[in-house]
Each structure stands twice: as C-alpha cells, then as structure tokens.
Scaffold this active site. Structure first.
Site, PDB file in Angstrom:
ATOM      1  CG  ASP A 116       5.236   7.872  -0.452  1.00 19.11           C
ATOM      2  OD1 ASP A 116       4.682   7.190  -1.350  1.00 19.11           O
ATOM      3  OD2 ASP A 116       4.882   7.813   0.743  1.00 19.11           O
ATOM      4  CG  ASN A 165       8.185  -1.300 -12.102  1.00 15.90           C
ATOM      5  OD1 ASN A 165       7.719  -2.407 -12.381  1.00 15.90           O
ATOM      6  ND2 ASN A 165       9.111  -1.139 -11.163  1.00 15.90           N
ATOM      7  CE1 TYR A 203       0.472  -6.187  -6.299  1.00 12.02           C
ATOM      8  CE2 TYR A 203      -0.132  -8.235  -7.408  1.00 12.02           C
ATOM      9  CZ  TYR A 203       0.688  -7.122  -7.288  1.00 12.02           C
ATOM     10  OH  TYR A 203       1.734  -6.950  -8.171  1.00 12.02           O
ATOM     11  N   GLY A 204      -4.924  -7.992  -6.570  1.00 10.13           N
ATOM     12  CA  GLY A 204      -5.443  -8.206  -7.912  1.00 10.13           C
ATOM     13  C   GLY A 204      -6.448  -7.138  -8.311  1.00 10.13           C
TER      14      GLY A 204
END
Length: 239
Positions: free
Chosen positions: A56, A80, A143-144
């Site tokens: 994690d 990623n 999120y953005g």
C-alpha cells in the site's frame, strides 16, 4: 543490458499495459499494488521477468517494508498507482474524506516511493514517469486537484534529479477504456459522447498510454524533463 523497471498500480489497466510493454522489450519489471491476487495473476500472464510486490504505497511503513524487495538499481520508475475517492455523503467530514483520499492515493503514492528510492535511480540514465490525468488540466474537484499537484511536484523533482542526469516527466491521459476507473459508467453511450469530443474520434486504450510512457523512459527521451505529455487524442482541445 536489461533495465530494472518498477511500475506501480501494475496489476490492471494502464499499469498492466505499461508493464507488458517493458516486459515485451526484455526488461525486468516489478509491478507494485495493493491486491495480491491481481498482481500474481498479471505477473503470471506477462512472464518470468515480471515480479509482483504487494504494498500500500500510501502507507509509509508499508513502503519502508517493501524497499528490500525492490531492485538495488532502478532504471525506470513509473508512478501509475492512483484512484478516485468515491466516499459518499455530504458535509465537511465527507468532503475531507474525499479530498484527503484522493490526495493520499494519487499524490502520496508517487511521492513516498519516489523519495524512498531516489538514491537507487541510475545516474545519467534513470527515468521517472508519472501518470497524471486530463482532469489536472480541465479541473475535476478533488481528483483533478490531486493530479494537478503531481504536475507541480514533478517540476520540483525534475530540478532535483536533473544534475544527476535523471529525467522526470508526466503523461496525462484522457478517457481510456479497459481500466477500472470508470466502472459501469463507461457504457456505449458514454464512450460515444467522449469519443466525440476528441479530435481523433475515439477514446484511448491502455496501450496508447503505455507507448507514451515507454518513449519517455527511452534513451531517445534523455533530453526531455519536467514536461507534461498529453495523451488524449485531442480531448483537451475538444471540438
């Protein structure tokens, strides 16, 4: 000589495609993620040069514990891992949970690992590629904002690593099919709608993003650093 490549969030979607691209090129790949069964299945499918590592990456103790299983020399690090926080509810507590969750899963997963292995990045040849999102440039709430934070951090990272000849770049995908991000929301109608706002008339595939990552990790990209490579078929420009 085969390079040592670490791909976070490498079990599915874009991360899996990235891992496959490097493995197919004969590189040694470690895929990192939280879900053991997913990682084991992907590693088995991609071949003997792909090693799964459960961690994690938002947990600093877990990152420290995983360092012993990572290569002593890392030629390519692909950040990623990430997800969108979907905690429901209204009010300040729910708002805090969404924003904190997005920041931890999208920013800290990249920062904690990268800083922990900085001294393992190969001088003059090392590559750090971080996967962001079109949401960082268009705006998309928490999120953005989290993905935009990666852009600012990458500028700092590129300046820090530059004297050692190590590059640090961002790939910012648009809508990509074949991932877990959208879930059932990406139905036929939504695919058509999103394809219609690109300049190429289609949405992306994980392999499209993997190709962009692979280029930035290549020797040919050695004079590119601190950049954001948009990989969205012109979706950012729209029609």
């Amino acid at each position: 000589m085969a390079r040592n490549v670490v791909v976070t969030g490498g079990g599915t979607g874009i991360g899996r495609a990235v891992a496959r691209r490097f493995a197919d090129a004969g590189e040694r790949v470690v895929i990192v993620g939280r879900r053991r069964e997913v990682l084991l299945r992907t590693a088995a499918e991609l071949g003997p040069d792909v090693t799964p590592l459960v961690c994690d990456l938002a947990d600093p103790d877990a990152v420290l514990a995983a360092l012993g299983a990572l290569p002593a020399r890392i030629d390519v690090l692909v950040n990623n891992a990430g997800s969108r926080e979907t905690a429901p509810g209204a009010g300040p507590h729910a708002l805090l949970a969404r924003w904190r969750g997005d920041f931890e899963r999208n920013v800290m997963t990249a920062v904690l690992l990268t800083e922990s292995v900085r001294d393992r990045l190969t001088p003059c040849e090392g590559r750090v590629v971080t996967v962001s999102s079109i949401a960082a440039l268009r705006g998309a709430g928490s999120y953005g904002a989290a993905k935009a934070a990666l852009h600012a951090w990458n500028h700092f990272l590129a300046a820090q690593l530059g004297p050692s000849g190590i590059t640090a770049n961002i790939v910012a995908p648009g809508t990509v099919a074949g991932t877990e991000f959208f879930g059932p929301r990406l139905d036929e109608a939504e695919v058509s709608r999103r394809a219609g706002r690109t300049l190429l008339g289609r949405i992306g595939a994980p392999g499209d993003v993997a190709a962009a990552v692979y280029f930035l990790a290549s020797p040919e990209a050695g004079y590119i650093t601190g950049e954001i490579l948009n990989c969205n078929g012109g979706e950012l420009l729209g029609r």
